[in-house]
Design a protein around this motif. Structure first.
Motif, mmCIF file in Angstrom:
data_model
loop_
_atom_site.group_PDB
_atom_site.id
_atom_site.type_symbol
_atom_site.label_atom_id
_atom_site.label_comp_id
_atom_site.label_asym_id
_atom_site.label_seq_id
_atom_site.Cartn_x
_atom_site.Cartn_y
_atom_site.Cartn_z
ATOM 1 N N ARG A 86 0.837 -1.185 0.000
ATOM 2 C CA ARG A 86 0.000 0.000 0.000
ATOM 3 C C ARG A 86 0.880 1.246 0.000
ATOM 4 N NH1 ARG A 86 -3.226 2.166 3.769
ATOM 5 N NH2 ARG A 86 -2.513 0.834 5.446
ATOM 6 N N ALA A 87 1.987 1.164 0.703
ATOM 7 C CA ALA A 87 2.890 2.303 0.792
ATOM 8 C C ALA A 87 3.699 2.465 -0.496
ATOM 9 C CB ALA A 87 3.827 2.126 1.982
ATOM 10 N N GLY A 88 3.539 1.534 -1.423
ATOM 11 C CA GLY A 88 4.165 1.674 -2.735
ATOM 12 C C GLY A 88 5.642 1.348 -2.762
ATOM 13 N N ASP A 89 6.107 0.518 -1.834
ATOM 14 C CA ASP A 89 7.531 0.215 -1.809
ATOM 15 C C ASP A 89 7.937 -0.875 -2.805
ATOM 16 O OD1 ASP A 89 7.884 2.094 0.068
ATOM 17 O OD2 ASP A 89 8.064 0.740 1.775
ATOM 18 N N GLY A 90 6.953 -1.613 -3.294
ATOM 19 C CA GLY A 90 7.230 -2.571 -4.350
ATOM 20 C C GLY A 90 8.029 -3.796 -3.941
ATOM 21 N N TYR A 91 7.967 -4.179 -2.703
ATOM 22 C CA TYR A 91 8.637 -5.412 -2.288
ATOM 23 C C TYR A 91 7.764 -6.612 -2.660
ATOM 24 C CZ TYR A 91 11.688 -2.501 0.558
ATOM 25 O OH TYR A 91 12.580 -1.584 0.991
ATOM 26 N N ASP A 92 8.402 -7.753 -2.902
ATOM 27 C CA ASP A 92 7.642 -8.949 -3.300
ATOM 28 C C ASP A 92 7.715 -9.994 -2.196
ATOM 29 O OD1 ASP A 92 9.951 -11.090 -5.002
ATOM 30 O OD2 ASP A 92 10.356 -9.508 -3.575
ATOM 31 N N ASP A 93 6.898 -9.863 -1.203
ATOM 32 C CA ASP A 93 7.017 -10.776 -0.077
ATOM 33 C C ASP A 93 5.893 -11.794 -0.021
ATOM 34 O OD1 ASP A 93 9.188 -9.276 0.726
ATOM 35 O OD2 ASP A 93 7.926 -7.923 1.889
ATOM 36 N N ASP A 94 6.232 -13.016 0.287
ATOM 37 C CA ASP A 94 5.262 -14.004 0.740
ATOM 38 C C ASP A 94 5.621 -14.197 2.197
ATOM 39 O OD1 ASP A 94 4.009 -16.223 1.657
ATOM 40 O OD2 ASP A 94 4.515 -17.489 -0.052
ATOM 41 N N PRO A 95 4.774 -13.675 3.109
ATOM 42 C CA PRO A 95 5.176 -13.622 4.523
ATOM 43 C C PRO A 95 5.636 -14.966 5.088
ATOM 44 C CG PRO A 95 2.939 -12.759 4.206
ATOM 45 C CD PRO A 95 3.447 -13.148 2.853
ATOM 46 N N SER A 96 5.106 -16.071 4.583
ATOM 47 C CA SER A 96 5.477 -17.361 5.164
ATOM 48 C C SER A 96 6.818 -17.872 4.635
ATOM 49 C CB SER A 96 4.392 -18.404 4.887
ATOM 50 O OG SER A 96 4.405 -18.776 3.525
ATOM 51 N N ARG A 97 7.363 -17.231 3.600
ATOM 52 C CA ARG A 97 8.582 -17.753 2.981
ATOM 53 C C ARG A 97 9.767 -16.791 3.016
ATOM 54 N NH1 ARG A 97 4.785 -20.516 -0.218
ATOM 55 N NH2 ARG A 97 5.263 -22.726 -0.163
ATOM 56 N N HIS A 98 9.537 -15.550 2.611
ATOM 57 C CA HIS A 98 10.659 -14.616 2.558
ATOM 58 C C HIS A 98 10.228 -13.183 2.847
ATOM 59 C CE1 HIS A 98 9.108 -14.222 -1.531
ATOM 60 N NE2 HIS A 98 9.288 -15.504 -1.674
ATOM 61 N N TYR A 99 11.222 -12.373 3.123
ATOM 62 C CA TYR A 99 10.957 -10.980 3.460
ATOM 63 C C TYR A 99 12.106 -10.133 2.910
ATOM 64 C CZ TYR A 99 9.868 -6.836 6.192
ATOM 65 O OH TYR A 99 9.552 -5.560 6.565
ATOM 66 N N SER A 100 11.752 -9.019 2.286
ATOM 67 C CA SER A 100 12.779 -8.184 1.649
ATOM 68 C C SER A 100 12.905 -6.833 2.325
ATOM 69 C CB SER A 100 12.417 -7.951 0.184
ATOM 70 O OG SER A 100 12.296 -9.169 -0.498
ATOM 71 N N TRP A 101 14.142 -6.337 2.408
ATOM 72 C CA TRP A 101 14.370 -4.977 2.880
ATOM 73 C C TRP A 101 15.632 -4.476 2.189
ATOM 74 C CZ3 TRP A 101 15.472 -9.321 5.627
ATOM 75 C CH2 TRP A 101 16.736 -9.453 6.215
ATOM 76 N N ASP A 102 15.984 -3.253 2.431
ATOM 77 C CA ASP A 102 17.191 -2.743 1.782
ATOM 78 C C ASP A 102 18.057 -1.990 2.775
ATOM 79 O OD1 ASP A 102 16.731 0.248 1.656
ATOM 80 O OD2 ASP A 102 14.917 -0.442 0.638
ATOM 81 N N ALA A 103 19.256 -1.641 2.318
ATOM 82 C CA ALA A 103 20.279 -1.085 3.204
ATOM 83 C C ALA A 103 19.897 0.279 3.779
ATOM 84 C CB ALA A 103 21.611 -0.986 2.470
ATOM 85 N N ARG A 104 18.888 0.958 3.189
ATOM 86 C CA ARG A 104 18.510 2.272 3.703
ATOM 87 C C ARG A 104 17.555 2.183 4.883
ATOM 88 N NH1 ARG A 104 20.203 6.540 0.335
ATOM 89 N NH2 ARG A 104 18.997 7.867 1.711
ATOM 90 N N VAL A 105 17.099 0.975 5.180
ATOM 91 C CA VAL A 105 16.184 0.783 6.301
ATOM 92 C C VAL A 105 17.005 0.672 7.594
ATOM 93 C CG1 VAL A 105 14.512 -0.827 7.304
ATOM 94 C CG2 VAL A 105 14.491 -0.392 4.842
ATOM 95 N N PRO A 106 16.656 1.448 8.625
ATOM 96 C CA PRO A 106 17.383 1.310 9.892
ATOM 97 C C PRO A 106 17.347 -0.132 10.402
ATOM 98 C CG PRO A 106 15.984 3.256 9.949
ATOM 99 C CD PRO A 106 15.647 2.522 8.684
ATOM 100 N N ASN A 107 18.428 -0.611 10.962
ATOM 101 C CA ASN A 107 18.618 -1.993 11.447
ATOM 102 C C ASN A 107 18.876 -2.994 10.314
ATOM 103 O OD1 ASN A 107 18.345 -1.424 14.194
ATOM 104 N ND2 ASN A 107 16.126 -1.588 14.099
ATOM 105 N N ALA A 108 19.015 -2.498 9.070
ATOM 106 C CA ALA A 108 19.150 -3.393 7.907
ATOM 107 C C ALA A 108 20.229 -4.443 8.097
ATOM 108 C CB ALA A 108 19.446 -2.581 6.642
ATOM 109 N N THR A 109 21.369 -4.057 8.664
ATOM 110 C CA THR A 109 22.475 -5.008 8.756
ATOM 111 C C THR A 109 22.560 -5.683 10.131
ATOM 112 O OG1 THR A 109 23.953 -3.211 9.388
ATOM 113 C CG2 THR A 109 23.867 -3.779 7.048
ATOM 114 N N ALA A 110 21.651 -5.311 11.023
ATOM 115 C CA ALA A 110 21.664 -5.936 12.353
ATOM 116 C C ALA A 110 20.944 -7.283 12.352
ATOM 117 C CB ALA A 110 21.011 -5.005 13.372
#
Ligand SMILES: [Zn+2]
Length: 310
Positions: free
Chosen positions: A14-38
């Motif tokens: 809804r927020a238009g970020d364009g991630y392709d997630d199936d919650p039961s299998r995988h989750y996507s984020w990127d390096a600009r998200v806080p905590n990305a590498t933690a």
């Protein structure tokens, strides 16, 4: 264990970020998200849609890649990642300089991308904990981040002993496998594909293996799925199970005792006659060697060396 609360697909689409997630299998984020590498392999991933809990699992792997992201900046001060307001006009307000505007300045940047795999340990808990309660179980309840650190032990206690208690043994087993317990295997029961289900119905007729005759509409084809440290998935055999039975079986609350050749019901189901009356009963179908082999794996995981769940 470390636990992360992550905002899942519906809300982010809804927020238009364009991630392709199936919650039961995988989750996507990127390096600009806080905590990305933690976030690390072996951590617990808890997904919600900001209104309610969806489910949780253990991260098996994190794939690193490259992608593009559109940044929306404030036209007045240049602050990055301004957020759209849901109900107010103008649609954007910069929280840094206070400017209100309808069109942010957009800029496409290269970003490092991360994608978790977490299929093996997934437990569906849709609707069982409210968004408000989940916020309170974070280290910082007022956080607005898409990746938030949970107070894991408190969260765990809430899930295992609170309203709608659910054992997390599958999560522990999967965690052990992922973090190096090579001899151990996490055993799951998955919903089979439609073709597989048709074949099961042709073989068994409209019969739940645990409870007897049941209409086809209420039956699911279950197959065993075991996850070793190699990440290998195994298939073989299958049973038709009533949907509720399937769910309790996957959580290990119902099992088949291969020694006694009878159904075993966990003590926590003692107050539910619909299920407790199954204890000590025989299965409703003739089992093959293949069935017994995988029912035994399931038994070994949930009943031998029983630890936390009951
Ligand atoms: Zn600004």
């Amino acid at each position: 264990m470390a636990g992360w609360l992550m905002i899942a697909v519906e809300e982010r689409k809804r927020a238009g970020d364009g991630y392709d997630d199936d919650p039961s299998r995988h989750y996507s984020w990127d390096a600009r998200v806080p905590n990305a590498t933690a976030v690390a392999v072996g951590d617990v991933i808890v997904l919600w849609d900001t209104h309610t809990l969806l489910g949780l699992s253990v991260i098996e792997a994190i794939e690193v890649g490259a992608g593009k992201k559109e940044l929306r900046n404030c036209p007045a001060c240049g602050r990055a990642d301004v957020a759209r307001r849901k109900t107010m006009i103008p649609e954007y307000k910069c929280w840094k300089c206070g400017a209100e505007f309808n069109q942010p300045v957009t800029r496409e940047v290269e970003v490092k991308t991360y994608r978790s795999r977490h299929e093996a340990g997934w437990i569906d808990l849709r609707g069982s904990v409210s968004g408000a309660e989940l916020r309170q179980l974070c280290e910082k309840p007022s956080s607005q981040l898409s990746l938030r650190r949970l107070r894991w032990e408190d969260f765990r206690e809430r899930i295992e002993t609170g309203k709608n208690p659910t054992p997390l043994r599958i999560l522990d087993k999967t965690h052990e496998v992922i973090t190096g317990g090579h001899r151990k295997v996490a055993v799951r029961v998955r919903v089979g594909q439609p073709v597989f289900r048709e074949a099961m119905l042709a073989t068994f007729g409209e019969v739940c293996a645990f409870t007897g005759p049941a209409p086809a509409q209420a039956l699911e084809a279950a197959h065993l799925y075991s996850y070793a440290a190699t990440g290998k998935h195994h298939r073989g055999g299958g049973l038709l199970l009533r949907r509720d039975i399937h769910r309790l079986f996957d959580l290990g609350l119902l099992a088949y005792n291969p020694g006694a050749k009878t159904i075993d019901v966990a003590p926590s189901l003692a107050n539910f006659p619909l299920y407790s009356k199954l204890h000590g009963k025989a299965l409703s179908i003739a089992t093959t060697d293949e069935h017994v082999k995988w029912l035994t794996k399931h038994w070994d995981m949930h009943r031998n060396a029983r630890q936390r769940s009951s």
